[in-house]
Design a protein around this motif. Structure first.
Motif, short mmCIF file in Angstrom:
data_model
loop_
_atom_site.label_atom_id
_atom_site.label_comp_id
_atom_site.label_asym_id
_atom_site.label_seq_id
_atom_site.Cartn_x
_atom_site.Cartn_y
_atom_site.Cartn_z
N LYS A 139 -0.84 -8.92 -3.46
CA LYS A 139 -1.50 -7.49 -4.01
C LYS A 139 -2.36 -8.04 -5.45
N ILE A 146 -4.16 1.08 -2.65
CA ILE A 146 -3.49 -0.10 -3.46
C ILE A 146 -3.92 0.56 -5.07
N THR A 187 0.91 -1.30 0.07
CA THR A 187 -0.05 -0.19 -0.09
C THR A 187 0.90 1.19 0.09
#
Length: 315
Positions: free
Chosen positions: A281, A102, A77
């Motif tokens: 992610k 993100i 992040t």
């Protein structure tokens, strides 16, 4: 830290380093021998980690160098802002949460956090949250719902704190309320087990539209040691207990208790945190893209049906 089953690999890696030092110090060409040994190490690693027992995966999930929730959050992040307190008792440091971006999208992250050294472990209570930790988590979930932010939970706990004071403050009620309220959240909820997933301590933040497990993690109603102590009155049978509990990611997927397994780098997540974070992610973004297509009512209905369909009832 080298686990017992990793020692043959560690021995070869030490020999490889000695060979490289010798080649550099004595100006000797050992490139062929070095390449051969590197290939041997790679093959041994692949064979070892493809055939781990359930207990060995439990050991990997607890590895001292394994990334924790905040490690992943800060890696994937931008501008993460941690939010503290349950607005009732105190700030439980075993349960962390906050907002982070993100790729330009704001996400509410919630997770259990362990410590690296003795002082941190005491401060974080070894990742075992008190009732105020679960109430803080619920407060952040409601905040995310209010502002239309998706929720990602990162689960890594040996269980909710079993102390008398936690029971006095309503440990069971706090977890039960989280289960009830998470079913009704209108925003997308993604739950990822990144280490240990023990009992209600894990389940208290694990009701989601998508539930994933990292490859070398476990998820069960009880830890192998506790199971062994109950059934055999000794921790000596923890390996047998781990086999009986069927607690690995592959077991959970085959029993349709999770939605997917996130592959780890060879040797475990701690061997390459950058790659592991990137994979994490990508998994989150892919799941969010899928969940965004569903209307809130449909997401809630699907979430409830998914958990209600788990297990088998024989009448």
């Amino acid at each position: 830290m080298v686990l017992e089953f990793e020692k043959p690999i560690a021995d070869l890696e030490q020999k490889l380093q000695e060979m490289k030092d010798l080649a550099q110090g004595k100006s000797i060409d050992l490139s062929a021998d070095i390449q051969s040994l590197e290939e041997k190490i790679k093959a041994l690693k692949k064979e070892t980690f493809q055939n781990l027992t359930r207990w060995q995966r439990v050991q990997l999930s607890r590895h001292a160098e394994r990334p924790y929730a905040l490690d992943y959050i800060y890696e994937i992040t931008q501008d993460f802002i941690e939010i503290h307190g349950d607005r009732s008792v105190k700030d439980d440091k075993a349960m962390i949460g906050g907002l982070g971006d993100i790729d330009g999208r704001s996400v509410m992250f919630i997770g259990q956090q362990k410590g690296r050294n003795t002082k941190q472990r005491q401060e974080r209570n070894f990742g075992m949250a008190n009732p105020e930790g679960y109430r803080k988590a619920l407060r952040l979930m409601k905040m995310a719902e209010k502002f239309g932010k998706p929720i990602v939970t990162l689960i890594d706990t040996p269980g909710a704190f079993p102390g008398l004071e936690a029971e006095e403050r309503g440990q069971g009620e706090a977890i039960a309320k989280n289960l009830k309220e998470m079913f009704k959240l209108t925003v997308p909820v993604i739950c990822i087990i990144i280490g240990e997933g023990a009992s209600g301590g894990a389940l208290g933040i694990a009701i989601g539209d998508k539930v994933f497990m990292l490859e070398n993690t476990w998820y069960s109603v009880i830890s192998p040691e506790s199971c062994s102590s109950i059934l055999w009155r000794s921790w000596d049978y923890k390996e047998q207990a781990a086999e009986a509990l069927k607690l690995t990611a592959n077991d959970m997927l085959s029993n349709k208790l999770i939605d997917g397994i996130i592959e780890e780098p060879l040797g475990g997540a701690h061997k390459d945190m950058k790659t592991m974070s990137k994979t994490l992610k990508e998994t989150i973004l892919k799941a969010l893209a899928e969940l965004d297509k569903m209307k809130p009512d449909k997401r809630i209905e699907t979430r409830i049906n998914k958990f209600c369909s788990m297990g088998v009832v024989n009448e």
